[in-house]
Every structure is written in structure tokens, then in C-alpha cells.
Design an enzyme around this catalytic site. Structure first.
Site, PDB file in Angstrom:
ATOM      1  N   ASP A  67     -16.587 -27.411  -4.588  1.00 30.98           N
ATOM      2  CA  ASP A  67     -15.762 -26.272  -4.759  1.00 30.98           C
ATOM      3  C   ASP A  67     -15.774 -25.584  -3.475  1.00 30.98           C
ATOM      4  OD1 ASP A  67     -14.193 -27.058  -6.938  1.00 30.98           O
ATOM      5  OD2 ASP A  67     -14.549 -25.206  -8.011  1.00 30.98           O
ATOM      6  N   LYS A  79     -33.233 -30.532  -5.660  1.00 27.88           N
ATOM      7  CA  LYS A  79     -34.144 -29.379  -5.993  1.00 27.88           C
ATOM      8  C   LYS A  79     -35.467 -29.868  -6.444  1.00 27.88           C
ATOM      9  CE  LYS A  79     -34.340 -24.908  -6.446  1.00 27.88           C
ATOM     10  NZ  LYS A  79     -34.495 -24.071  -5.050  1.00 27.88           N
ATOM     11  N   TYR A 131     -24.587 -32.375 -17.553  1.00 28.81           N
ATOM     12  CA  TYR A 131     -23.483 -32.119 -18.427  1.00 28.81           C
ATOM     13  C   TYR A 131     -23.401 -32.935 -19.621  1.00 28.81           C
ATOM     14  CZ  TYR A 131     -21.553 -29.395 -14.364  1.00 28.81           C
ATOM     15  OH  TYR A 131     -21.117 -28.475 -13.411  1.00 28.81           O
ATOM     16  N   ASP A 178     -20.604 -30.366  -8.205  1.00 27.99           N
ATOM     17  CA  ASP A 178     -19.436 -29.695  -8.941  1.00 27.99           C
ATOM     18  C   ASP A 178     -19.438 -28.355  -8.184  1.00 27.99           C
ATOM     19  OD1 ASP A 178     -17.583 -28.540 -10.459  1.00 27.99           O
ATOM     20  OD2 ASP A 178     -18.724 -28.545 -12.373  1.00 27.99           O
ATOM     21  N   ASP A 193     -30.006 -24.823  -2.652  1.00 29.08           N
ATOM     22  CA  ASP A 193     -29.790 -23.634  -2.395  1.00 29.08           C
ATOM     23  C   ASP A 193     -29.716 -23.482  -0.791  1.00 29.08           C
ATOM     24  OD1 ASP A 193     -32.526 -24.536  -2.563  1.00 29.08           O
ATOM     25  OD2 ASP A 193     -33.506 -22.481  -2.828  1.00 29.08           O
TER      26      ASP A 193
END
Ligand code: NAD
Length: 368
Positions: A255, A195, A145, A251, A227
Site C-alpha cells: 500500500d 524482522k 493473518y 500488506d 522498518d
């Protein structure tokens, strides 16, 4: 009388001021029981501050936060301010600059599904019998980000978009310590997300978290690819205690975790900044949800997310673990005996539908 604990109170917009009243009642009760003194400095923020001062984060609001040891935040935003220029909009002009100003690098979001509310979760009840309690620890100031270069430019006659994922080892160490310290107070297990099979960032993340883990021999560490983590959270959420993730992965996963609890009005969050030593941090504490303009002013909002945010503040900014646990226990107790605001009311036998103030009062009455 004990030293006053300074708290900046920024209730904000929509349901923010309504639920903040209930959090204040709870803190007053805690002060009474534990012989504490809180000094509350209430300031405007968001749309309310824009209306009064022409800016969503006026200098006097920042000054009050600087003078405090913690910020108890409500929520900001609403349709009235959506067409303002970006830097004057409540969230982009107040909340994000506050996070930046105070270097709030660690975002903690507990995803708690109470045993009595498992039916509200979209996950099959047999997979979450007895509820679950997962804490997501997300790195908030680094990674994709914010990494540079970041641009959209023309190469070989067509547009290309560039984002850069970059983490310093020290940034990973800092957030890992937050996760391990939090795990020590809970189920003593950290699941680190990366990852590492594809990203260099993932390799450094895994190496660094593993090295930090050596300082916490009482906490178990395991690693999951992001994943797989997204699938496991839905398939078997009860296997998790603390989930540690970098900014982008955190993030998305936080959620997902909020969704599987089934009740947004119950979820607290903390954004922690500089460590003050001894496991204490300056921090901003707020509900995970927004200002809920659709129900604002009706006295029906669920104050539990705000109240649990206050409990997180007691724990992380003031080290008041017993008081925080007393609030959590009181919340669980009102849910167990059937008190429900509209968002969690199903009409089942034994439930009593209540408004914001009655829910706050019921919690206050159960704090021991
Ligand atoms: P929202 O979280 O405000 O509302 C989503 C739904 O959840 C609504 O139906 C709302 O009534 C319900 N809800 C949320 N909190 C509740 C509570 N405590 N009790 C009962 N019901 C509750 O999300 P939104 O509608 O997407 O956003 C509304 C405004 O809030 C927007 O202006 C948005 O920018 C802002 N927002 C602010 C923050 C923040 O201050 N940190 C976060 C998210 C959204």
C-alpha cells in the site's frame, strides 16, 4: 488456428464492467497481432451476482473459473451491498473465497511511476526523476493473518488478544521462487523483507530466502528489516526492483508503494496459485483499486490498471512475455504523448483529457 486460451472474465461492480470492456479490446488486438485465440467466459461476481442470484460468488461463477486457466477480475463492492451479512458482501463473500478456493498464495503488485507522472507522487520529484518500477511480491495465505491459535479470551481477569505468526519452510521457499523468477525478467535484484532481529519467523525467512537465492546466481539478493524498508521506499524508491515480503509486511508495504506512485487507477495486481511448471501459474488478475462507486457509470474511469492486469495475465498464466511487453509499451506511449483520464489530468500543456473508451482506443492503436 491456435488452441483457445480459456479466461474467466468477472467484471464485477462499479467501474469494473466499464474498464473490463477496454481490457477486452486490448486482448482482441493482441489476439489479432499474435495469432492467438482467447475464449472468454463472462460471469457475474460481487454485488451484481448477489442481485441476480442471491450470492456474490454463485456456483456457476466458480465453475467457470475452474474451467479457465486464468481469471481476469474487475472489482467488486459498493454502498448498495455494505449492510449485507459479511458472507454475502461482495469482497468478503466473493474475492476472499476465490483466493482461498484457488490457493492464491502469491500477490504481485507492480508499483510503477511513469516518468511523465512523477509530479503526481507525494515523493519529492528529484528523488524519483525518470520514474520508478518496483514489484512487491507478498505471501498471501500464511503468517499472522491465518496462524492458529487466534482468539480474544480472558486471562487473569482481563481480555487478551492472541494471533500466531507461523510459516513453514516450504511456504517461504514457494514465494521466494516466485520473487526470484520475476526478478530474472526485470532488474535481477530481490530485496527480502523481514524482522530477523526480533522474530523467529524473520530468522527462518532470511535463512530460507538465502538458500533459494543460490538457485538464481544471476539475481542479487539483499535483506532489509521491515522498518528500514518502509523508510527506504519513501527516501529512495528507485533502489528497489523486486521486494519480497511475508503477508503482514507485504500488506503494509504494497500500500505504501501504491501511494508513492501517485496514481491508483494505473496499478495492476496478480494473485498466483499453483505453479503449472515453466514459470506459469493459475492466477487472478485485477486492478489494485476498488469499484470507485463515486465515478461509476460516467465513462471517466482510468482503464489502465485493468489493461495492465490483462498484461500480467498474459505473462504469468500464458507465458506470452512479448505480448505483455507490447501492452506495457503501448500504455507508456499514450502517457508520454499526453492522454490523461481525469484521475491523472493536471491541465499542464500537452495533455489531452479523455474518457475510459478513448483511453482504451488510444492504447489499442499503439499496440505493435
Ligand atoms: P476505490 O479504489 O474504489 O476508490 C478510491 C478513489 O480512487 C476514488 O476516488 C475512486 O474514484 C478512485 N479510483 C479508483 N480506481 C480508479 C480508476 N480506475 N480510475 C479513476 N479513479 C479511480 O476505493 P474505495 O472508495 O475505498 O472503495 C470503493 C468500493 O470498492 C468499496 O465497496 C470497497 O469495498 C471496494 N473495493 C474492492 C476491491 C476489489 O474488488 N478488489 C478493492 C478495494 C475496494
Amino acid at each position: 488456428m491456435s488452441k483457445a486460451l480459456p479466461i474467466a472474465v468477472l467484471a464485477g461492480d462499479g467501474i469494473g464492467p466499464e474498464v473490463m470492456i477496454e481490457a477486452r479490446k486490448v486482448l482482441d488486438r493482441i489476439a489479432e497481432i499474435y495469432g492467438l485465440t482467447f475464449s472468454f467466459d463472462e460471469k457475474l461476481v460481487g454485488g451484481a451476482a448477489y442481485d441476480a442470484h442471491g450470492h456474490p460468488l454463485p456456483p456457476e461463477t466458480i465453475a467457470a473459473c475452474e474451467a479457465a486457466e486464468a481469471i481476469l477480475f474487475g472489482s467488486v463492492g459498493g454502498p448498495k451491498w455494505e449492510s449485507l451479512p459479511a458472507d454475502l458482501q461482495p469482497e468478503r463473500g466473493a474475492l476472499l473465497p476465490l483466493r482461498k478456493h484457488f490457493g492464491l498464495f502469491a500477490n504481485l503488485r507492480p508499483a510503477v511511476c511513469f516518468p511523465a507522472l512523477t509530479h503526481a507522487s507525494p515523493v519529492k520529484e528529484d528523488r524519483i526523476a525518470g520514474g520508478f518500477d518496483v514489484l512487491c511480491v507478498r505471501e498471501l495465505t500464511g503468517g499472522l493473518y491465518f496462524g492458529q491459535p487466534k482468539s480474544i479470551e480472558v486471562r487473569d481477569g482481563e481480555k487478551v488478544a492472541i494471533d500466531t505468526m507461523i510459516y513453514k519452510q516450504s511456504e517461504i521457499e514457494r514465494i521466494a521462487h516466485v520473487a526470484f523468477a520475476a526478478a530474472r525478467e526485470r532488474g535481477k535484484k530481490v530485496t527480502s523483507i523481514d524482522k530477523a532481529n526480533v522474530l523467529q519467523n524473520g530468522i527462518l525467512w532470511r535463512q530460507t530466502v538465502t538458500a533459494v537465492a543460490a538457485e538464481y546466481p544471476d539475481v542479487t539478493l539483499d535483506h532489509l528489516y521491515v522498518d528500514n524498508a518502509a523508510m527506504q521506499l519513501i527516501a529512495r524508491p528507485k533502489q528497489f526492483d523486486v521486494v519480497l515480503a511475508e503477508n503482514l509486511f507485504g500488506d503494509i508495504l504494497s500500500d505504501e508503494m501504491a501511494m508513492i506512485t501517485g496514481s491508483l487507477g494505473m496499478l495492476a495486481s496478480a494473485s498466483l496459485g499453483q505453479s503449472k511448471g515453466g514459470g506459469l501459474y493459475f492466477g487472478l488478475f485485477e486492478p489494485s483499486g476498488g469499484s470507485a462507486p463515486d465515478i461509476a457509470g460516467q465513462g471517466i474511469a482510468n482503464p489502465i490498471a485493468q489493461i495492465l492486469s490483462a498484461a500480467m495475465m498474459l505473462r504469468f498464466s500464458f507465458g506470452l512475455h512479448e505480448a505483455a511487453a507490447a501492452i506495457n509499451a503501448a500504455v507508456k506511449s499514450v502517457i508520454d504523448v499526453g492522454f490523461r483520464t481525469g484521475d491523472i489530468y493536471t491541465g499542464d500543456e500537452g495533455q489531452q483529457k479523455v474518457g475510459t473508451a478513448a483511453m482504451g482506443d488510444a492504447i489499442v492503436a499503439r499496440i505493435k
